[in-house]
Design an enzyme around this catalytic site. Structure first.
Site, PDB file in Angstrom:
ATOM      1  N   LEU A 141       0.875  -1.167   0.000  1.00 48.91           N
ATOM      2  CA  LEU A 141       0.000   0.000   0.000  1.00 48.91           C
ATOM      3  C   LEU A 141       0.911   1.215   0.000  1.00 48.91           C
ATOM      4  CD1 LEU A 141      -3.055   0.587   0.041  1.00 48.91           C
ATOM      5  CD2 LEU A 141      -2.892   0.910   2.505  1.00 48.91           C
ATOM      6  N   ASP A 142       0.793   2.055  -1.016  1.00 54.08           N
ATOM      7  CA  ASP A 142       1.682   3.213  -1.135  1.00 54.08           C
ATOM      8  C   ASP A 142       1.691   4.058   0.125  1.00 54.08           C
ATOM      9  OD1 ASP A 142       2.222   2.455  -3.709  1.00 54.08           O
ATOM     10  OD2 ASP A 142       0.990   3.983  -4.657  1.00 54.08           O
ATOM     11  N   LYS A 143       2.814   4.672   0.386  1.00 58.24           N
ATOM     12  CA  LYS A 143       2.962   5.514   1.574  1.00 58.24           C
ATOM     13  C   LYS A 143       1.870   6.574   1.650  1.00 58.24           C
ATOM     14  CE  LYS A 143       5.924   8.934   1.795  1.00 58.24           C
ATOM     15  NZ  LYS A 143       7.172   9.751   1.878  1.00 58.24           N
ATOM     16  N   THR A 145      -1.095   6.514   0.286  1.00 55.93           N
ATOM     17  CA  THR A 145      -2.456   5.974   0.199  1.00 55.93           C
ATOM     18  C   THR A 145      -2.917   5.546   1.582  1.00 55.93           C
ATOM     19  OG1 THR A 145      -2.021   5.157  -2.032  1.00 55.93           O
ATOM     20  CG2 THR A 145      -3.913   4.224  -0.887  1.00 55.93           C
TER      21      THR A 145
END
Length: 305
Positions: A141-143, A145
């Site tokens: 999970l992107d930083k 997001t």
């Protein structure tokens, strides 16, 4: 100054990060990742990843780098909470014997190797929740997001969940607020996304099912269910059709930063999967900044059951 090592047969086929800990000491994963990415650690004069498996007689060079000194500096920079980052958006959605489910805040990395000093693996390694065990990351999970994120509490569960993700048996739903009015209200995006790995061009097929929940001439609220799991997939796909996500500083149509939201308006809203015929469904409440922008853009979101 270069410190060089030759791998002996005792460590044959061991992961590089494990070799470093065995040979040098208890080095945080975040520090290893940063060193590899910056080229301060090389194997046979080449940059590799932490998962690289060393072989007998491999030459490992560590360039002008004092791990002990750097480790002291890192500890001074970041002292993770013994429980969880104190924020009303970092909520524990579920905590059972096999895994923990979080509503991750934007700005916090999942693990080390990024510029951010805050990462969930380091935080929860020292948490009472994981006493006698350690957290295992089973997906990305992107930083920037926010939303649903799962960490396994043991290796067996980690392997199981990782397999479910790989076999596409974990179903994820994202919400995004993007620029402009999407022409189609629902459908599929099928793209060939380009990325580069050490200068090598890689083309990956990406597929997402989407549905517009609300829109006007200025903005759209979009629900997205990725079928594939490519890096930055949803951000790239919306950018490709000319409707970049608000707050996305990397994938946007204009180079100007004027009017750019501080936060990325991409939220991992729901995740569903099944283990031993038992269904699991988790939802993450929208962060306040997301709800505020919905009001500003006059968009409505009905919290589905």
């Amino acid at each position: 100054m270069i410190k060089s090592y030759i791998v002996d047969s005792t460590y044959d086929k061991m992961r590089l990060d494990r070799w470093l800990r065995n040979k040098i000491g208890n080095i945080p994963q975040s520090l290893i990742e940063k060193s590899l990415r910056s080229g301060k650690i090389k194997i046979n004069k080449k940059k590799v990843k932490s998962s690289f498996k060393v072989k007998t007689n491999d030459k490992i060079d560590i360039f002008n780098f004092n791990f002990k000194e750097k480790l002291v500096q890192e500890k001074k920079k970041f002292n993770p909470s013994t429980e969880i980052i104190k924020s009303n958006e970092d909520l524990i959605i579920d905590n059972n014997e096999n895994f923990i489910v979080l509503n991750k805040s934007a700005g916090i990395s999942v693990q080390g190797g990024t510029k951010s000093r805050k990462n969930l693996i380091d935080i929860f390694t020292k948490s009472k929740i994981f006493q006698g065990s350690k957290p295992f990351s089973v997906h990305r999970l992107d930083k920037d997001t926010s939303g649903v994120f799962i960490m396994a509490k043991n290796r067996e569960t980690a392997q199981l969940l990782t397999s479910l993700f790989r076999l596409r048996k974990v179903h994820k739903t994202y919400l995004a607020i993007c620029n402009g009015e999407l022409e189609k209200n629902s459908g599929e995006w099928i793209d060939e996304l380009i990325r580069y790995d050490n200068g090598k061009k890689i083309i990956e097929k990406a597929k997402t099912i989407f549905k517009v929940l609300d829109k006007n001439s200025n903005s759209s609220l979009v629900e997205m269910k990725p079928i594939t799991g490519r890096k930055h997939q949803l951000r790239k796909q919306l950018f490709n059709i000319g409707h970049s996500i608000y707050g996305d500083k990397k994938y946007r149509s204009s180079s100007s930063t004027k009017g750019i939201n501080k936060e990325l308006m991409l939220h991992s809203y729901q995740i569903r999967f099944m283990i031993d015929k038992k269904k699991y469904t988790y939802k993450a409440l929208l962060p306040n900044y997301f709800k505020n922008l919905l009001k500003v853009k006059r968009l409505s979101f009905v919290n589905s059951k």
